[in-house]
Enzyme design. Structure first.
Site, PDB file in Angstrom:
ATOM      1  N   TYR A   1      -0.693  11.271 -10.297  1.00 40.92           N
ATOM      2  CA  TYR A   1      -0.894  10.190  -9.310  1.00 40.92           C
ATOM      3  C   TYR A   1      -1.388   8.929 -10.003  1.00 40.92           C
ATOM      4  O   TYR A   1      -0.821   7.839  -9.844  1.00 40.92           O
ATOM      5  CB  TYR A   1      -1.891  10.642  -8.225  1.00 40.92           C
ATOM      6  CG  TYR A   1      -2.497   9.488  -7.451  1.00 40.92           C
ATOM      7  CD1 TYR A   1      -1.713   8.715  -6.592  1.00 40.92           C
ATOM      8  CD2 TYR A   1      -3.856   9.152  -7.585  1.00 40.92           C
ATOM      9  CE1 TYR A   1      -2.269   7.645  -5.885  1.00 40.92           C
ATOM     10  CE2 TYR A   1      -4.411   8.088  -6.881  1.00 40.92           C
ATOM     11  CZ  TYR A   1      -3.621   7.336  -6.035  1.00 40.92           C
ATOM     12  OH  TYR A   1      -4.162   6.279  -5.351  1.00 40.92           O
TER      13      TYR A   1
ATOM     14  N   ARG B   1      -9.944  21.565 -10.177  1.00 46.24           N
ATOM     15  CA  ARG B   1      -8.596  20.972 -10.267  1.00 46.24           C
ATOM     16  C   ARG B   1      -8.285  20.717 -11.750  1.00 46.24           C
ATOM     17  O   ARG B   1      -9.164  20.232 -12.481  1.00 46.24           O
ATOM     18  CB  ARG B   1      -8.667  19.667  -9.491  1.00 46.24           C
ATOM     19  CG  ARG B   1      -7.507  18.740  -9.617  1.00 46.24           C
ATOM     20  CD  ARG B   1      -7.875  17.364  -9.056  1.00 46.24           C
ATOM     21  NE  ARG B   1      -7.688  17.237  -7.639  1.00 46.24           N
ATOM     22  CZ  ARG B   1      -8.184  16.223  -6.917  1.00 46.24           C
ATOM     23  NH1 ARG B   1      -8.915  15.283  -7.489  1.00 46.24           N
ATOM     24  NH2 ARG B   1      -7.958  16.152  -5.631  1.00 46.24           N
TER      25      ARG B   1
ATOM     26  N   LYS C   1       0.423   5.183 -10.486  1.00 45.60           N
ATOM     27  CA  LYS C   1      -0.158   3.922 -10.016  1.00 45.60           C
ATOM     28  C   LYS C   1      -0.325   2.953 -11.199  1.00 45.60           C
ATOM     29  O   LYS C   1      -0.110   1.747 -11.059  1.00 45.60           O
ATOM     30  CB  LYS C   1      -1.513   4.167  -9.342  1.00 45.60           C
ATOM     31  CG  LYS C   1      -1.448   4.897  -8.018  1.00 45.60           C
ATOM     32  CD  LYS C   1      -0.757   4.123  -6.897  1.00 45.60           C
ATOM     33  CE  LYS C   1      -1.521   2.908  -6.443  1.00 45.60           C
ATOM     34  NZ  LYS C   1      -0.879   2.266  -5.262  1.00 45.60           N
TER      35      LYS C   1
ATOM     36  N   LEU D   1       0.807  -1.224   0.000  1.00 44.99           N
ATOM     37  CA  LEU D   1       0.000   0.000   0.000  1.00 44.99           C
ATOM     38  C   LEU D   1       0.834   1.265   0.000  1.00 44.99           C
ATOM     39  O   LEU D   1       0.301   2.355  -0.232  1.00 44.99           O
ATOM     40  CB  LEU D   1      -0.930   0.039   1.224  1.00 44.99           C
ATOM     41  CG  LEU D   1      -2.026  -1.021   1.264  1.00 44.99           C
ATOM     42  CD1 LEU D   1      -1.619  -2.169   2.180  1.00 44.99           C
ATOM     43  CD2 LEU D   1      -3.343  -0.442   1.730  1.00 44.99           C
TER      44      LEU D   1
ATOM     45  N   THR E   1      -5.881   1.559  -7.639  1.00 39.54           N
ATOM     46  CA  THR E   1      -7.011   2.472  -7.537  1.00 39.54           C
ATOM     47  C   THR E   1      -7.853   2.419  -8.812  1.00 39.54           C
ATOM     48  O   THR E   1      -7.343   2.046  -9.879  1.00 39.54           O
ATOM     49  CB  THR E   1      -6.474   3.910  -7.327  1.00 39.54           C
ATOM     50  OG1 THR E   1      -7.499   4.838  -7.615  1.00 39.54           O
ATOM     51  CG2 THR E   1      -5.293   4.222  -8.227  1.00 39.54           C
ATOM     52  N   ASP E   2      -9.110   2.846  -8.706  1.00 41.28           N
ATOM     53  CA  ASP E   2      -9.942   2.943  -9.915  1.00 41.28           C
ATOM     54  C   ASP E   2      -9.500   4.118 -10.794  1.00 41.28           C
ATOM     55  O   ASP E   2      -9.900   4.208 -11.953  1.00 41.28           O
ATOM     56  CB  ASP E   2     -11.431   3.058  -9.561  1.00 41.28           C
ATOM     57  CG  ASP E   2     -11.786   4.261  -8.699  1.00 41.28           C
ATOM     58  OD1 ASP E   2     -10.868   5.008  -8.299  1.00 41.28           O
ATOM     59  OD2 ASP E   2     -12.990   4.461  -8.434  1.00 41.28           O
ATOM     60  N   GLU E   3      -8.662   5.013 -10.224  1.00 37.72           N
ATOM     61  CA  GLU E   3      -8.258   6.201 -10.990  1.00 37.72           C
ATOM     62  C   GLU E   3      -7.392   5.848 -12.203  1.00 37.72           C
ATOM     63  O   GLU E   3      -7.257   6.655 -13.123  1.00 37.72           O
ATOM     64  CB  GLU E   3      -7.541   7.207 -10.086  1.00 37.72           C
ATOM     65  CG  GLU E   3      -8.428   7.653  -8.940  1.00 37.72           C
ATOM     66  CD  GLU E   3      -7.990   8.929  -8.251  1.00 37.72           C
ATOM     67  OE1 GLU E   3      -7.305   9.753  -8.883  1.00 37.72           O
ATOM     68  OE2 GLU E   3      -8.342   9.091  -7.076  1.00 37.72           O
TER      69      GLU E   3
ATOM     70  N   ASN F   1     -19.505  15.130  -5.310  1.00 43.68           N
ATOM     71  CA  ASN F   1     -18.769  15.744  -4.194  1.00 43.68           C
ATOM     72  C   ASN F   1     -19.669  16.702  -3.418  1.00 43.68           C
ATOM     73  O   ASN F   1     -19.608  16.759  -2.187  1.00 43.68           O
ATOM     74  CB  ASN F   1     -17.546  16.505  -4.725  1.00 43.68           C
ATOM     75  CG  ASN F   1     -16.426  15.558  -5.123  1.00 43.68           C
ATOM     76  OD1 ASN F   1     -16.469  14.362  -4.838  1.00 43.68           O
ATOM     77  ND2 ASN F   1     -15.414  16.103  -5.797  1.00 43.68           N
TER      78      ASN F   1
HETATM   79  P1  NAD Z   1      -1.785   7.390   2.619  1.00 39.69           P
HETATM   80  O1  NAD Z   1      -1.136   8.541   1.906  1.00 39.69           O
HETATM   81  O2  NAD Z   1      -2.715   7.680   3.759  1.00 39.69           O
HETATM   82  O3  NAD Z   1      -0.669   6.399   3.182  1.00 39.69           O
HETATM   83  C1  NAD Z   1       0.480   6.063   2.448  1.00 39.69           C
HETATM   84  C2  NAD Z   1       1.500   5.483   3.425  1.00 39.69           C
HETATM   85  O4  NAD Z   1       2.650   5.083   2.663  1.00 39.69           O
HETATM   86  C3  NAD Z   1       1.985   6.481   4.482  1.00 39.69           C
HETATM   87  O5  NAD Z   1       1.971   5.876   5.760  1.00 39.69           O
HETATM   88  C4  NAD Z   1       3.407   6.816   4.042  1.00 39.69           C
HETATM   89  O6  NAD Z   1       4.269   7.118   5.139  1.00 39.69           O
HETATM   90  C5  NAD Z   1       3.820   5.516   3.350  1.00 39.69           C
HETATM   91  N1  NAD Z   1       4.877   5.727   2.356  1.00 39.69           N
HETATM   92  C6  NAD Z   1       4.932   6.692   1.388  1.00 39.69           C
HETATM   93  N2  NAD Z   1       6.067   6.581   0.695  1.00 39.69           N
HETATM   94  C7  NAD Z   1       6.742   5.503   1.199  1.00 39.69           C
HETATM   95  C8  NAD Z   1       7.979   4.864   0.887  1.00 39.69           C
HETATM   96  N3  NAD Z   1       8.769   5.341  -0.095  1.00 39.69           N
HETATM   97  N4  NAD Z   1       8.340   3.785   1.589  1.00 39.69           N
HETATM   98  C9  NAD Z   1       7.545   3.296   2.594  1.00 39.69           C
HETATM   99  N5  NAD Z   1       6.390   3.877   2.961  1.00 39.69           N
HETATM  100  C10 NAD Z   1       5.987   4.962   2.253  1.00 39.69           C
HETATM  101  O7  NAD Z   1      -2.521   6.552   1.481  1.00 39.69           O
HETATM  102  P2  NAD Z   1      -3.864   5.684   1.557  1.00 39.69           P
HETATM  103  O8  NAD Z   1      -5.014   6.552   1.240  1.00 39.69           O
HETATM  104  O9  NAD Z   1      -3.848   4.889   2.805  1.00 39.69           O
HETATM  105  O10 NAD Z   1      -3.642   4.716   0.300  1.00 39.69           O
HETATM  106  C11 NAD Z   1      -2.919   3.505   0.441  1.00 39.69           C
HETATM  107  C12 NAD Z   1      -2.832   2.802  -0.888  1.00 39.69           C
HETATM  108  O11 NAD Z   1      -4.152   2.551  -1.380  1.00 39.69           O
HETATM  109  C13 NAD Z   1      -2.126   3.626  -1.962  1.00 39.69           C
HETATM  110  O12 NAD Z   1      -1.318   2.753  -2.708  1.00 39.69           O
HETATM  111  C14 NAD Z   1      -3.246   4.186  -2.814  1.00 39.69           C
HETATM  112  O13 NAD Z   1      -2.839   4.371  -4.134  1.00 39.69           O
HETATM  113  C15 NAD Z   1      -4.291   3.082  -2.691  1.00 39.69           C
HETATM  114  N6  NAD Z   1      -5.691   3.524  -2.823  1.00 39.69           N
HETATM  115  C16 NAD Z   1      -6.179   4.552  -2.058  1.00 39.69           C
HETATM  116  C17 NAD Z   1      -7.529   4.916  -2.168  1.00 39.69           C
HETATM  117  C18 NAD Z   1      -8.105   6.016  -1.306  1.00 39.69           C
HETATM  118  O14 NAD Z   1      -9.280   6.377  -1.479  1.00 39.69           O
HETATM  119  N7  NAD Z   1      -7.389   6.567  -0.330  1.00 39.69           N
HETATM  120  C19 NAD Z   1      -8.357   4.234  -3.063  1.00 39.69           C
HETATM  121  C20 NAD Z   1      -7.822   3.188  -3.827  1.00 39.69           C
HETATM  122  C21 NAD Z   1      -6.496   2.839  -3.683  1.00 39.69           C
END
Ligand code: NAD
Length: 354
Positions: A159, A293, A163, A80, A133-135, A258
């Site tokens: 972003y 945006r 991904k 993640l 992600t769906d993005e 939104n």
């Molecule tokens: P977030 O930004 O809250 O957390 C990301 C975490 O990764 C943080 O704790 C950060 O410290 C850590 N991190 C960043 N760079 C790093 C590195 N180089 N090495 C180790 N750790 C590192 O993100 P999130 O919202 O929890 O998303 C987590 C994953 O889920 C991501 O891969 C994102 O693309 C995916 N995702 C998120 C959503 C959403 O709605 N938030 C939806 C679909 C998928």
């Protein structure tokens, strides 16, 4: 099972870690660099559990990744760790390419090295699970259709493009080297421990402070919302049940604009926090529209039928129940977000180098 969670101090990763400790018997290594988005206070409730360990490390550090994998010896890698905020990716894309593309490549290579030395039995159950992600599918503007697992990639933001690049690497490592990988595409998550820069917590906290609620463009962008604990449950279920090479969409069947989301937050605050900041008559009066945006996708929507049919996963929260829980959580957990807003959450970091 021994499960390595990268990004386990982030929003979704911390929900995965809490789920694994609370609802499974897995041993868990939380590997996180602790960027601004990482917050160990989000996993404080499991910090002393005997099945939990934390290591502060960067997925872009190849030597550290090899060492972590060799010491922890995982059966599952739930990946993640990422830079995840679209607005930041527009302002400074480089960190997104570095962490999301290069970092995933380095982790894949460390995983391949680790996996190739496992016994045949352990090789068969090993999974590298890319949390996507769906993005990556781009914009469904003006279309009534849904994203399928087979939808062609067409990312719009830096972003989403980073991904998408990572997903392609993961698929290539499966096809070329036989690494047993999985990819899941999830829609927008919301829930407890969400960093205040993201839409829902940003609106809740601004409203509580009597500050404007900035809505991009006309607020008509449609997102498909999923409660974060439903996502965490889905990820662990896929990682432990899906066949190598599989891909699943994960969504909540909750398409909302939104503007509707912000109006719902205001309505819940009217009920749950009726004592408003001075000068605020109604929370909804704080809504105001700001320039959109650049490249903003108009609509995302997930078909999550495959995971329901093949693996029996369904979301447990409706948008109404999940949003109510989320607003109530931010009202009850002021300490958590006040320490994020003040920056104090970064002071007490007890990072342990690998
Ligand atoms: P977030 O930004 O809250 O957390 C990301 C975490 O990764 C943080 O704790 C950060 O410290 C850590 N991190 C960043 N760079 C790093 C590195 N180089 N090495 C180790 N750790 C590192 O993100 P999130 O919202 O929890 O998303 C987590 C994953 O889920 C991501 O891969 C994102 O693309 C995916 N995702 C998120 C959503 C959403 O709605 N938030 C939806 C679909 C998928």
């Amino acid at each position: 099972m021994r499960t390595l969670v990268t990004g386990g101090a982030g929003f979704i990763g911390s929900a995965v870690v809490r789920h694994l400790i609370g609802h499974t018997r897995h041993a868990v290594l939380n590997l996180d660099k602790l960027t601004y988005a990482g917050n160990l206070e989000s996993v404080a409730c499991v910090a002393d559990h005997p099945r939990y360990r934390f290591v502060q490390a960067d997925i872009c550090d190849a030597a550290a990744m090899r060492q972590c994998l060799s010491e922890f010896d995982p059966d599952i890698i739930l990946h993640l760790a990422a830079e995840s905020h679209v607005d930041r990716s527009i302002d400074s894309p480089e960190a997104f390419v570095h962490t999301n593309v290069l970092g995933t490549h380095i982790l894949l290579e460390a995983a391949r090295h680790h996996w190739s030395a496992l016994s045949p039995t352990r090789q068969a159950r090993f999974r590298f699970h890319q949390v996507s992600t769906d993005e990556v599918f781009g914009d469904l503007a003006g279309q009534s259709g849904l994203f399928m697992e087979t939808t062609a990639y067409a990312p719009s933001s830096p972003y989403a493009a980073s991904k998408a690049g990572a997903d392609h690497l993961v698929r290539a490592w499966q096809r070329t080297y036989g690494l047993p990988t999985l990819i899941t595409h999830c829609s927008n998550n919301y829930g407890p421990y969400h960093f205040p820069e993201k839409l829902i917590p940003h609106m809740i906290l601004n409203a509580l402070h009597g500050q404007p609620l900035p809505v991009y463009g006309d607020g008509g962008q449609v997102r498909d919302w999923l409660y974060v604990e439903d996502h965490a449950r889905a990820l662990v279920h896929v990682a432990t049940h899906a066949a190598p090479g599989a891909c699943y969409n994960i969504g909540g069947h909750n398409e909302h604009t939104n503007l509707h989301v912000v109006q719902q937050i205001c309505a819940l605050l009217e009920e749950l926090a009726p004592r408003k900041p001075q000068g605020v008559r109604q929370y909804a009066d704080l809504i105001h529209f700001v320039a959109d945006r650049p490249g903003h996708d108009r609509r995302y929507a997930i078909d999550a039928g495959k995971i329901a049919r093949e693996l029996g996963w369904q979301p447990q929260e409706s948008f109404d129940s999940g949003l109510r829980k989320t607003v109530a959580w931010y009202l009850a957990q002021r300490g958590w977000w006040q320490r994020v807003l003040s920056g104090d959450y970064r002071l007490g970091r007890l990072g342990v180098a690998p």
